[in-house]
Design a protein around this motif. Structure first.
Motif, PDB file in Angstrom:
ATOM      1  N   LEU A 105       0.875  -1.169   0.000  1.00  0.00           N
ATOM      2  CA  LEU A 105       0.000   0.000   0.000  1.00  0.00           C
ATOM      3  C   LEU A 105       0.909   1.215   0.000  1.00  0.00           C
ATOM      4  O   LEU A 105       1.830   1.307   0.817  1.00  0.00           O
ATOM      5  CB  LEU A 105      -0.873   0.007   1.258  1.00  0.00           C
ATOM      6  CG  LEU A 105      -1.684   1.277   1.505  1.00  0.00           C
ATOM      7  CD1 LEU A 105      -2.862   1.333   0.547  1.00  0.00           C
ATOM      8  CD2 LEU A 105      -2.159   1.333   2.937  1.00  0.00           C
ATOM      9  N   ALA A 106       0.686   2.131  -0.926  1.00  0.00           N
ATOM     10  CA  ALA A 106       1.478   3.363  -0.984  1.00  0.00           C
ATOM     11  C   ALA A 106       0.527   4.555  -0.988  1.00  0.00           C
ATOM     12  O   ALA A 106      -0.457   4.574  -1.730  1.00  0.00           O
ATOM     13  CB  ALA A 106       2.346   3.385  -2.230  1.00  0.00           C
ATOM     14  N   ILE A 107       0.831   5.528  -0.138  1.00  0.00           N
ATOM     15  CA  ILE A 107       0.054   6.764  -0.099  1.00  0.00           C
ATOM     16  C   ILE A 107       0.923   7.858  -0.682  1.00  0.00           C
ATOM     17  O   ILE A 107       2.040   8.083  -0.214  1.00  0.00           O
ATOM     18  CB  ILE A 107      -0.356   7.125   1.343  1.00  0.00           C
ATOM     19  CG1 ILE A 107      -1.192   5.994   1.957  1.00  0.00           C
ATOM     20  CG2 ILE A 107      -1.115   8.446   1.363  1.00  0.00           C
ATOM     21  CD1 ILE A 107      -1.509   6.186   3.417  1.00  0.00           C
ATOM     22  N   LEU A 108       0.403   8.516  -1.712  1.00  0.00           N
ATOM     23  CA  LEU A 108       1.110   9.626  -2.340  1.00  0.00           C
ATOM     24  C   LEU A 108       0.403  10.924  -1.989  1.00  0.00           C
ATOM     25  O   LEU A 108      -0.810  10.947  -1.817  1.00  0.00           O
ATOM     26  CB  LEU A 108       1.141   9.460  -3.864  1.00  0.00           C
ATOM     27  CG  LEU A 108       2.122   8.430  -4.425  1.00  0.00           C
ATOM     28  CD1 LEU A 108       1.751   7.024  -4.068  1.00  0.00           C
ATOM     29  CD2 LEU A 108       2.197   8.571  -5.928  1.00  0.00           C
ATOM     30  N   GLY A 109       1.161  11.993  -1.924  1.00  0.00           N
ATOM     31  CA  GLY A 109       0.574  13.297  -1.682  1.00  0.00           C
ATOM     32  C   GLY A 109       0.082  13.899  -2.978  1.00  0.00           C
ATOM     33  O   GLY A 109       0.316  13.366  -4.067  1.00  0.00           O
ATOM     34  N   LYS A 110      -0.566  15.032  -2.877  1.00  0.00           N
ATOM     35  CA  LYS A 110      -1.028  15.726  -4.075  1.00  0.00           C
ATOM     36  C   LYS A 110       0.153  16.190  -4.919  1.00  0.00           C
ATOM     37  O   LYS A 110      -0.010  16.457  -6.103  1.00  0.00           O
ATOM     38  CB  LYS A 110      -1.917  16.910  -3.706  1.00  0.00           C
ATOM     39  CG  LYS A 110      -3.313  16.501  -3.270  1.00  0.00           C
ATOM     40  CD  LYS A 110      -4.202  17.715  -3.106  1.00  0.00           C
ATOM     41  CE  LYS A 110      -5.622  17.301  -2.829  1.00  0.00           C
ATOM     42  NZ  LYS A 110      -6.516  18.466  -2.689  1.00  0.00           N
ATOM     43  N   ASP A 111       1.330  16.268  -4.314  1.00  0.00           N
ATOM     44  CA  ASP A 111       2.528  16.652  -5.054  1.00  0.00           C
ATOM     45  C   ASP A 111       3.125  15.480  -5.828  1.00  0.00           C
ATOM     46  O   ASP A 111       4.111  15.632  -6.540  1.00  0.00           O
ATOM     47  CB  ASP A 111       3.577  17.250  -4.116  1.00  0.00           C
ATOM     48  CG  ASP A 111       4.031  16.287  -3.024  1.00  0.00           C
ATOM     49  OD1 ASP A 111       3.550  15.131  -2.981  1.00  0.00           O
ATOM     50  OD2 ASP A 111       4.865  16.701  -2.197  1.00  0.00           O
ATOM     51  N   GLY A 112       2.532  14.293  -5.710  1.00  0.00           N
ATOM     52  CA  GLY A 112       2.993  13.121  -6.441  1.00  0.00           C
ATOM     53  C   GLY A 112       4.089  12.337  -5.742  1.00  0.00           C
ATOM     54  O   GLY A 112       4.529  11.298  -6.234  1.00  0.00           O
ATOM     55  N   VAL A 114       5.806   9.972  -2.739  1.00  0.00           N
ATOM     56  CA  VAL A 114       5.406   8.904  -1.838  1.00  0.00           C
ATOM     57  C   VAL A 114       5.529   9.395  -0.401  1.00  0.00           C
ATOM     58  O   VAL A 114       6.589   9.848   0.021  1.00  0.00           O
ATOM     59  CB  VAL A 114       6.274   7.644  -2.039  1.00  0.00           C
ATOM     60  CG1 VAL A 114       5.890   6.554  -1.052  1.00  0.00           C
ATOM     61  CG2 VAL A 114       6.145   7.131  -3.471  1.00  0.00           C
ATOM     62  N   LYS A 115       4.446   9.314   0.335  1.00  0.00           N
ATOM     63  CA  LYS A 115       4.420   9.748   1.734  1.00  0.00           C
ATOM     64  C   LYS A 115       4.534   8.576   2.692  1.00  0.00           C
ATOM     65  O   LYS A 115       5.029   8.722   3.799  1.00  0.00           O
ATOM     66  CB  LYS A 115       3.130  10.521   2.048  1.00  0.00           C
ATOM     67  CG  LYS A 115       2.876  11.707   1.136  1.00  0.00           C
ATOM     68  CD  LYS A 115       3.953  12.755   1.255  1.00  0.00           C
ATOM     69  CE  LYS A 115       3.616  13.944   0.358  1.00  0.00           C
ATOM     70  NZ  LYS A 115       4.640  14.958   0.362  1.00  0.00           N
ATOM     71  N   LEU A 116       4.049   7.406   2.261  1.00  0.00           N
ATOM     72  CA  LEU A 116       4.030   6.247   3.149  1.00  0.00           C
ATOM     73  C   LEU A 116       3.915   4.967   2.333  1.00  0.00           C
ATOM     74  O   LEU A 116       3.210   4.934   1.332  1.00  0.00           O
ATOM     75  CB  LEU A 116       2.817   6.371   4.087  1.00  0.00           C
ATOM     76  CG  LEU A 116       2.658   5.343   5.178  1.00  0.00           C
ATOM     77  CD1 LEU A 116       3.693   5.586   6.274  1.00  0.00           C
ATOM     78  CD2 LEU A 116       1.270   5.439   5.770  1.00  0.00           C
ATOM     79  N   ARG A 129      -5.705   9.372   9.165  1.00  0.00           N
ATOM     80  CA  ARG A 129      -4.831  10.075  10.116  1.00  0.00           C
ATOM     81  C   ARG A 129      -3.514  10.463   9.465  1.00  0.00           C
ATOM     82  O   ARG A 129      -3.006  11.556   9.680  1.00  0.00           O
ATOM     83  CB  ARG A 129      -4.560   9.203  11.335  1.00  0.00           C
ATOM     84  CG  ARG A 129      -5.729   9.117  12.274  1.00  0.00           C
ATOM     85  CD  ARG A 129      -5.384   8.288  13.474  1.00  0.00           C
ATOM     86  NE  ARG A 129      -6.543   8.130  14.333  1.00  0.00           N
ATOM     87  CZ  ARG A 129      -6.639   7.236  15.282  1.00  0.00           C
ATOM     88  NH1 ARG A 129      -5.634   6.405  15.503  1.00  0.00           N
ATOM     89  NH2 ARG A 129      -7.721   7.145  16.023  1.00  0.00           N
ATOM     90  N   SER A 130      -2.974   9.544   8.681  1.00  0.00           N
ATOM     91  CA  SER A 130      -1.711   9.826   7.994  1.00  0.00           C
ATOM     92  C   SER A 130      -1.869  10.988   7.019  1.00  0.00           C
ATOM     93  O   SER A 130      -1.030  11.888   6.959  1.00  0.00           O
ATOM     94  CB  SER A 130      -1.241   8.570   7.263  1.00  0.00           C
ATOM     95  OG  SER A 130      -0.069   8.819   6.559  1.00  0.00           O
ATOM     96  N   ILE A 131      -2.951  10.982   6.267  1.00  0.00           N
ATOM     97  CA  ILE A 131      -3.218  12.063   5.306  1.00  0.00           C
ATOM     98  C   ILE A 131      -3.446  13.380   6.041  1.00  0.00           C
ATOM     99  O   ILE A 131      -2.949  14.427   5.625  1.00  0.00           O
ATOM    100  CB  ILE A 131      -4.424  11.704   4.410  1.00  0.00           C
ATOM    101  CG1 ILE A 131      -4.043  10.581   3.450  1.00  0.00           C
ATOM    102  CG2 ILE A 131      -4.921  12.926   3.645  1.00  0.00           C
ATOM    103  CD1 ILE A 131      -5.200   9.994   2.674  1.00  0.00           C
ATOM    104  N   ASP A 132      -4.195  13.329   7.143  1.00  0.00           N
ATOM    105  CA  ASP A 132      -4.511  14.553   7.885  1.00  0.00           C
ATOM    106  C   ASP A 132      -3.278  15.220   8.492  1.00  0.00           C
ATOM    107  O   ASP A 132      -3.325  16.391   8.853  1.00  0.00           O
ATOM    108  CB  ASP A 132      -5.556  14.268   8.966  1.00  0.00           C
ATOM    109  CG  ASP A 132      -6.939  14.003   8.387  1.00  0.00           C
ATOM    110  OD1 ASP A 132      -7.152  14.283   7.187  1.00  0.00           O
ATOM    111  OD2 ASP A 132      -7.801  13.500   9.127  1.00  0.00           O
ATOM    112  N   LYS A 133      -2.189  14.504   8.604  1.00  0.00           N
ATOM    113  CA  LYS A 133      -0.936  15.067   9.122  1.00  0.00           C
ATOM    114  C   LYS A 133      -0.119  15.766   8.031  1.00  0.00           C
ATOM    115  O   LYS A 133       0.821  16.489   8.330  1.00  0.00           O
ATOM    116  CB  LYS A 133      -0.080  13.977   9.761  1.00  0.00           C
ATOM    117  CG  LYS A 133      -0.672  13.419  11.034  1.00  0.00           C
ATOM    118  CD  LYS A 133       0.194  12.311  11.574  1.00  0.00           C
ATOM    119  CE  LYS A 133      -0.435  11.667  12.800  1.00  0.00           C
ATOM    120  NZ  LYS A 133       0.379  10.533  13.274  1.00  0.00           N
ATOM    121  N   MET A 134      -0.490  15.553   6.775  1.00  0.00           N
ATOM    122  CA  MET A 134       0.262  16.155   5.673  1.00  0.00           C
ATOM    123  C   MET A 134       0.034  17.669   5.639  1.00  0.00           C
ATOM    124  O   MET A 134      -1.084  18.136   5.861  1.00  0.00           O
ATOM    125  CB  MET A 134      -0.183  15.549   4.334  1.00  0.00           C
ATOM    126  CG  MET A 134       0.120  14.090   4.179  1.00  0.00           C
ATOM    127  SD  MET A 134      -0.514  13.477   2.590  1.00  0.00           S
ATOM    128  CE  MET A 134      -0.240  11.738   2.783  1.00  0.00           C
TER     129      MET A 134
END
Length: 153
Positions: A105-112, A114-116, A129-134
């Protein structure tokens, strides 16, 4: 005149809620195959959550998709689009960029970026929660509060 103000505020709030419902109906599906999406088109618009597996029958993949499907509203609020890739032989652009080994599972930010990355299924609450910390998400929340504050005043 003072008696009209509460009705105007209620009307504006109701109109905003209706607009969100219409916008949600016009949006592309939240779940899409990774090979059909160009990340460049998503930049600054969506937060990709990419789910990789070596097969559609991978138990971790099945579990992850069930978790995501149960809480689509939470994902939509955070501008998430879920991209799936279960065909390592196809060697899609997303797979080549992120290089998963089995389930991932990979979470990317709106900037493209990889965040996690996680090698096991993650609950939507943990993803949220992970997204809300960005920083970008925090800015979005702050701006929404400012707009709501201005409407109420």
């Amino acid at each position: 005149m003072k008696r009209l103000i509460p009705f105007v505020i209620i009307g504006l709030i109701a109109a905003g809620a209706g607009a969100e419902t219409i916008a949600a109906q016009d949006e592309p599906p939240i779940f899409q195959p990774a090979n059909e999406v160009d990340l460049n088109v998503l930049l600054w618009k969506k937060r990709p959550v990419v789910v990789f597996a070596d097969s559609d029958f991978d138990p971790a993949f099945i579990e992850q998709m069930e978790l995501l499907e149960q809480h689509q509203d939470e994902l939509r609020i955070r501008d998430v689009i879920v991209l799936t890739d279960t065909d390592p032989q196809a060697r899609g652009a997303m797979r080549l960029k992120l290089r998963p080994r089995g389930f991932m599972l990979a979470i990317l930010g709106k900037d493209g970026r990889v965040k996690l990355r996680k090698p096991f299924p993650w609950d939507v609450r943990e993803i949220s929660r992970s997204i809300d910390k960005m920083p970008e998400r925090r800015r979005e929340i702050r701006e929404r509060k400012e707009i709501q504050g201005n409407i109420i005043q």
